[in-house]
Each structure stands twice: as structure tokens, then as C-alpha cells.
Design a protein around this motif. Structure first.
Motif, short mmCIF file in Angstrom:
data_model
loop_
_atom_site.label_atom_id
_atom_site.label_comp_id
_atom_site.label_asym_id
_atom_site.label_seq_id
_atom_site.Cartn_x
_atom_site.Cartn_y
_atom_site.Cartn_z
N ARG A 41 0.84 -1.19 0.00
CA ARG A 41 0.00 0.00 0.00
C ARG A 41 0.88 1.25 0.00
O ARG A 41 1.88 1.31 0.71
CB ARG A 41 -0.92 0.01 1.22
CG ARG A 41 -1.95 -1.10 1.22
CD ARG A 41 -3.05 -0.81 2.25
NE ARG A 41 -2.53 -0.64 3.60
CZ ARG A 41 -2.31 -1.64 4.44
NH1 ARG A 41 -2.56 -2.88 4.08
NH2 ARG A 41 -1.85 -1.41 5.65
N LEU A 42 0.48 2.23 -0.77
CA LEU A 42 1.21 3.50 -0.81
C LEU A 42 0.99 4.26 0.49
O LEU A 42 -0.11 4.28 1.03
CB LEU A 42 0.73 4.33 -1.99
CG LEU A 42 0.94 3.74 -3.38
CD1 LEU A 42 0.30 4.64 -4.44
CD2 LEU A 42 2.42 3.54 -3.67
N SER A 43 2.03 4.92 0.96
CA SER A 43 1.93 5.70 2.19
C SER A 43 1.64 7.17 1.93
O SER A 43 1.49 7.95 2.86
CB SER A 43 3.23 5.57 3.01
OG SER A 43 4.33 6.01 2.24
N GLY A 44 1.55 7.53 0.66
CA GLY A 44 1.22 8.90 0.30
C GLY A 44 0.55 8.92 -1.06
O GLY A 44 0.60 7.94 -1.81
N VAL A 117 -10.00 -7.47 1.26
CA VAL A 117 -9.29 -8.35 0.31
C VAL A 117 -8.51 -7.53 -0.72
O VAL A 117 -7.47 -7.96 -1.21
CB VAL A 117 -10.25 -9.34 -0.39
CG1 VAL A 117 -10.90 -10.27 0.62
CG2 VAL A 117 -11.30 -8.64 -1.23
N ALA A 118 -9.01 -6.32 -1.05
CA ALA A 118 -8.28 -5.43 -1.96
C ALA A 118 -7.24 -4.59 -1.23
O ALA A 118 -6.49 -3.85 -1.86
CB ALA A 118 -9.25 -4.52 -2.70
N GLN A 119 -7.23 -4.69 0.11
CA GLN A 119 -6.30 -3.92 0.95
C GLN A 119 -6.37 -2.43 0.64
O GLN A 119 -5.35 -1.76 0.44
CB GLN A 119 -4.87 -4.45 0.81
CG GLN A 119 -4.65 -5.80 1.48
CD GLN A 119 -4.67 -5.69 3.00
OE1 GLN A 119 -3.68 -5.29 3.61
NE2 GLN A 119 -5.78 -6.05 3.64
N ASN A 120 -7.60 -1.91 0.61
CA ASN A 120 -7.78 -0.49 0.37
C ASN A 120 -8.00 0.23 1.68
O ASN A 120 -9.06 0.11 2.32
CB ASN A 120 -8.94 -0.24 -0.58
CG ASN A 120 -8.99 1.23 -0.96
OD1 ASN A 120 -9.71 2.02 -0.37
ND2 ASN A 120 -8.17 1.62 -1.93
N ALA A 121 -7.01 1.00 2.07
CA ALA A 121 -7.03 1.66 3.38
C ALA A 121 -8.11 2.73 3.45
O ALA A 121 -8.74 2.91 4.50
CB ALA A 121 -5.67 2.26 3.68
N TYR A 122 -8.32 3.46 2.35
CA TYR A 122 -9.31 4.53 2.39
C TYR A 122 -10.71 3.98 2.60
O TYR A 122 -11.46 4.45 3.47
CB TYR A 122 -9.27 5.38 1.12
CG TYR A 122 -10.30 6.48 1.17
CD1 TYR A 122 -10.00 7.70 1.77
CD2 TYR A 122 -11.60 6.29 0.69
CE1 TYR A 122 -10.95 8.69 1.88
CE2 TYR A 122 -12.55 7.28 0.81
CZ TYR A 122 -12.23 8.48 1.39
OH TYR A 122 -13.18 9.45 1.53
N LEU A 206 -8.85 1.84 -8.10
CA LEU A 206 -8.61 3.25 -8.40
C LEU A 206 -7.88 3.94 -7.26
O LEU A 206 -6.85 4.61 -7.46
CB LEU A 206 -9.94 3.94 -8.68
CG LEU A 206 -9.88 5.45 -8.95
CD1 LEU A 206 -9.15 5.72 -10.25
CD2 LEU A 206 -11.28 6.05 -8.98
N TYR A 207 -8.41 3.80 -6.05
CA TYR A 207 -7.81 4.49 -4.91
C TYR A 207 -6.43 3.94 -4.58
O TYR A 207 -5.53 4.70 -4.17
CB TYR A 207 -8.72 4.38 -3.69
CG TYR A 207 -10.06 5.08 -3.82
CD1 TYR A 207 -10.32 5.99 -4.83
CD2 TYR A 207 -11.09 4.81 -2.91
CE1 TYR A 207 -11.54 6.62 -4.95
CE2 TYR A 207 -12.33 5.45 -3.01
CZ TYR A 207 -12.54 6.34 -4.03
OH TYR A 207 -13.76 6.98 -4.15
N ASN A 208 -6.22 2.63 -4.72
CA ASN A 208 -4.89 2.08 -4.48
C ASN A 208 -3.89 2.64 -5.49
O ASN A 208 -2.75 2.96 -5.13
CB ASN A 208 -4.92 0.55 -4.59
CG ASN A 208 -5.47 -0.13 -3.35
OD1 ASN A 208 -5.56 0.49 -2.28
ND2 ASN A 208 -5.85 -1.39 -3.48
#
Length: 283
Positions: A41-44, A117-122, A206-208
Motif C-alpha cells: 500500500r502506498l503511504s502517500g 481483500v483489496a487492501q484499500n485503506a481509504y 482506483l484508490y490504491n
């Protein structure tokens, strides 16, 4: 953005096109999503949220129409970089998130398991915070991450979580899982379950990719101490007859199938129109 939804609906509801549909075999496919665990996951942000001070009058009008609390958070402000896209995708996103035929608890289970499962933090932070406000406990949120085999779920709730895992990993659902949901759901509910997972998988991608970060005011975060595990049953052969019959008339089978659900047909069409005809990218 909506091609994932189209593919999921095609695979779940009616006969796939091509040789695989004739032989009962799948064509060659790459490894499924998360075959070797979650990605990094991106941190920024890669695309930062558009500051409100830079919004045009048209962008402010979109915020008044679609954004909760008038700003919509990091995701909405990021989408405002492409205001025409934001305008066409938010009606269907709002439908799947808040206005579908599904019970609110079931809707939240589907959304949060998809975010996990998509590991989407938002999406996890946003919808887990909503779930807590709606009465979900911290233990239940953790169990969503642990998956359908965790202790404490009803048989139907376990089937819902497994439905997400199958659809995310296999782009299809076994007959047994479909039957388990159909035992309590009517046809409209079944369509809504599919499009909810498909829509939030699309927005997770998209968000990832854009690096959309959780809003500062969202207290919940993806559980960091729950091992990532995704073990759905093997993909079954493609369907040889529809699970939901398309209505009679001209047009694509997927479009005629969606027309059985008027609310989905009304809000989903704008998405496909943008991707197929209105995007500024060359055809």
C-alpha cells in the motif's frame, strides 16, 4: 472504471462468449488477484486531493451534490481532478453504498470485506467508521478481516463474506454460494450483492493506484495484525445458462439483464457512457 463491473455481471449472470462457453472450460487466465498475498500500500498520494481553494464553481456544485459534509474527503477531492468522471460515477457509488435493496448490515459486510481483500485503506477507514456508528463492534470489524471462517458469523453472513472472496479472486461464484444467498435474497438483492462487490473492487483499484489516503477524521484503520488469507473454492466451469434471464429485446445480454433491476439500470448507465464515449482519452 466500470469494465470490472461489466465482466463480473457477465460471468455471474449469463453465458460467457467464446469457446469456453461451448466446452465448459475457461480460457487461459493469469494468476488471480492476491494469488501471492496483498500488494504494497502506498503511504502517500500519487495524485493529491485538489485543495478546496482551487475548486471551480462547477467542482463546488459537484461537492454540494455528492459530497457528505460538503467536502467528501480525500477520495472526492482527488476525483475532482476529473470532474466529469466524478459526476458520472458518484450516483452509482452512492447507490451501492447507501441505497441498494440490501439490508444495511449486509451491505457493510460486503463493502468492508471487499476493502480488506483489496487492501484499500481509504475504503476500510471510511466504511468501518460508518459501521461503528451503525452498531458494529470492534470484534466484528476484526472478524471481517479474518474472513468467512471466523467464529461468530451466522451461516448467511459467512456466505456473504465468502461471496466477496470468490468474486474478487475468481471473478465468479460457485453454484453453492449463489444458492446460499438466493435462499434469503430475491433477484434484486442478488444483483445488488454482485454490483456492490464489483463497484467497491473497482474503486479499491482506483484508490490504491492513485494513493488515496484515509481521511484524518476516520478513526478506523485496516487491522495490521490479521494475516492476509484468501482461500475461496476453485473456480467452477463457466455457466451454460443464465442465472438471471435477460429481458427480451435488442441490445447486449448484460444490458438487458441489468434492466431487470430498474434502480441499477438507472444509475449504472452513466458509468458505461463515460468509459465508452465521454472519456477525453483517444478511442
Amino acid at each position: 472504471m466500470v469494465n470490472y463491473c461489466c465482466a463480473a455481471l457477465a460471468l455471474l449472470f449469463f453465458l460467457p462468449a467464446g469457446a469456453g462457453a461451448q466446452t465448459g472450460e475457461w480460457p487461459a487466465l493469469p494468476d488471480p488477484p492476491a494469488a501471492e498475498g496483498p500488494g504494497i500500500r502506498l503511504s502517500g498520494p500519487r495524485v493529491p486531493p485538489l485543495p478546496e481553494s482551487e475548486w471551480t464553481a462547477a467542482q463546488r456544485a459537484l461537492a454540494e451534490t455528492y459530497a457528505r459534509n460538503g467536502d467528501g474527503g480525500n477520495a472526492f477531492a482527488t476525483m475532482l481532478h476529473a470532474p466529469e468522471l466524478a459526476d458520472v460515477v458518484h450516483p452509482f457509488l452512492d447507490y451501492t453504498a447507501r441505497r441498494s435493496t440490501l439490508p444495511d448490515r449486509h451491505r457493510k459486510l460486503l463493502i468492508l470485506r471487499t476493502a480488506w481483500v483489496a487492501q484499500n485503506a481509504y475504503l476500510w477507514a471510511d466504511h468501518a467508521s460508518d459501521a461503528v456508528s451503525a452498531g458494529f463492534t470492534a470484534a466484528e470489524l476484526r472478524r471481517i478481516a479474518e474472513g468467512p471462517e471466523a467464529d461468530g458469523w451466522t451461516a448467511f453472513e459467512s456466505a456473504l463474506l465468502g461471496f466477496v472472496d470468490e468474486l474478487y479472486r475468481n471473478s465468479s461464484v460457485t453454484d453453492a454460494t449463489w444458492a446460499a444467498l438466493a435462499a434469503e435474497y430475491d433477484e434484486l438483492n442478488m444483483v445488488d450483492a454482485v454490483v456492490t462487490v464489483a463497484e467497491f473492487t473497482t474503486f479499491s483499484m482506483l484508490y490504491n493506484a492513485l494513493g488515496v489516503q484515509p481521511d484524518a477524521g476516520a478513526a478506523e484503520r485496516l487491522p495490521a495484525d490479521v494475516p492476509y488469507r484468501l482461500e475461496p473454492p476453485q473456480r467452477e466451469p463457466p455457466l451454460t445458462r443464465p442465472r438471471i434471464e435477460p429481458i427480451d429485446g435488442p441490445g447486449l445480454s448484460v444490458t438487458r439483464t441489468i434492466r431487470r433491476h430498474p434502480q441499477v439500470a438507472e444509475t449504472w448507465g452513466g458509468n458505461t457512457e463515460y468509459v465508452n464515449r465521454r472519456s477525453p482519452r483517444p478511442p
